[in-house]
Design an enzyme around this catalytic site. Structure first.
Site, short mmCIF file in Angstrom:
data_model
loop_
_atom_site.label_atom_id
_atom_site.label_comp_id
_atom_site.label_asym_id
_atom_site.label_seq_id
_atom_site.Cartn_x
_atom_site.Cartn_y
_atom_site.Cartn_z
N HIS A 25 12.84 -22.61 7.04
CA HIS A 25 12.36 -23.77 6.28
C HIS A 25 12.38 -25.02 7.17
O HIS A 25 11.39 -25.76 7.23
CB HIS A 25 13.25 -23.94 5.04
CG HIS A 25 12.96 -25.14 4.21
ND1 HIS A 25 12.44 -25.06 2.95
CD2 HIS A 25 13.14 -26.47 4.45
CE1 HIS A 25 12.31 -26.29 2.45
NE2 HIS A 25 12.73 -27.16 3.35
N GLU A 26 13.51 -25.25 7.87
CA GLU A 26 13.61 -26.43 8.72
C GLU A 26 12.69 -26.32 9.93
O GLU A 26 12.08 -27.31 10.35
CB GLU A 26 15.06 -26.66 9.17
CG GLU A 26 16.05 -26.86 8.03
CD GLU A 26 15.64 -27.91 7.01
OE1 GLU A 26 14.95 -28.89 7.36
OE2 GLU A 26 16.02 -27.76 5.84
#
Length: 173
Positions: free
Chosen positions: A137-138
């Site tokens: 996600h990051e």
């Protein structure tokens, strides 16, 4: 140490591909510390530099959620995904730049990443479960991608409209 404001979608900076960090400097160390404190304060388990308006390839994460367990803050500079599992995991994701909005996203269950640490050395680790989801996600943030980009257009537009309304309400104070 400074808590930094978190950008709220839609913001053009959240859609940009970030530049590599040229060198691990005291400024990068201070940015990472600010980001960790901002993430813990939010509270969240990950935060990417573009979410605080810095368009560089760096993110922080700490997925330790057990009460009383020691924190495991991680700073990943210029991360790369070196391997992903074929096995997938579907998890209800949220994002500090898209507050109070959640949706199921399917990603590889395990992922291996290589990155530079604040010590200036290369590191590599395999993550699974929540750590793998958070890392991916990051990492997406560094490439201008948000978790809502995995959703269908109707759901994505609905969430974007909610965020536009939230930004208007916050601007009015």
């Amino acid at each position: 140490m400074t808590l930094r404001p978190i950008l709220i979608h839609p913001d053009p900076r959240l859609k940009k591909v970030c530049a590599p960090v040229e060198a691990v400097t005291p400024e990068i160390g201070a940015l990472a510390e600010d980001m960790l404190q901002t993430m813990y304060d939010a509270p969240g388990v990950g935060l990417a530099a573009p979410q605080v308006g810095v368009l560089q390839r760096l993110f922080v994460m700490d997925c330790v959620k057990e009460e009383g367990a020691a924190r495991r803050p991680m700073v990943l500079i210029n991360p790369e995904i070196t391997w992903t599992s074929e096995e997938t995991n579907t998890y209800e994701e949220g994002c500090l730049s898209i507050p109070d909005q959640y949706a199921e996203v399917t990603r590889p269950k395990r992922v291996r990443m290589a990155w530079t640490g604040l010590d200036g050395k290369r590191h590599e680790e395999e993550f699974d479960d929540l750590w793998a989801i958070c890392a991916q996600h990051e990492f997406d943030h560094l490439n201008g991608k948000l978790f809502i980009d995995y959703l269908g257009p109707m759901k994505r537009q609905m969430i974007t409209r909610r965020m536009e309304k939230l930004k208007r309400e916050r601007a009015r104070g």
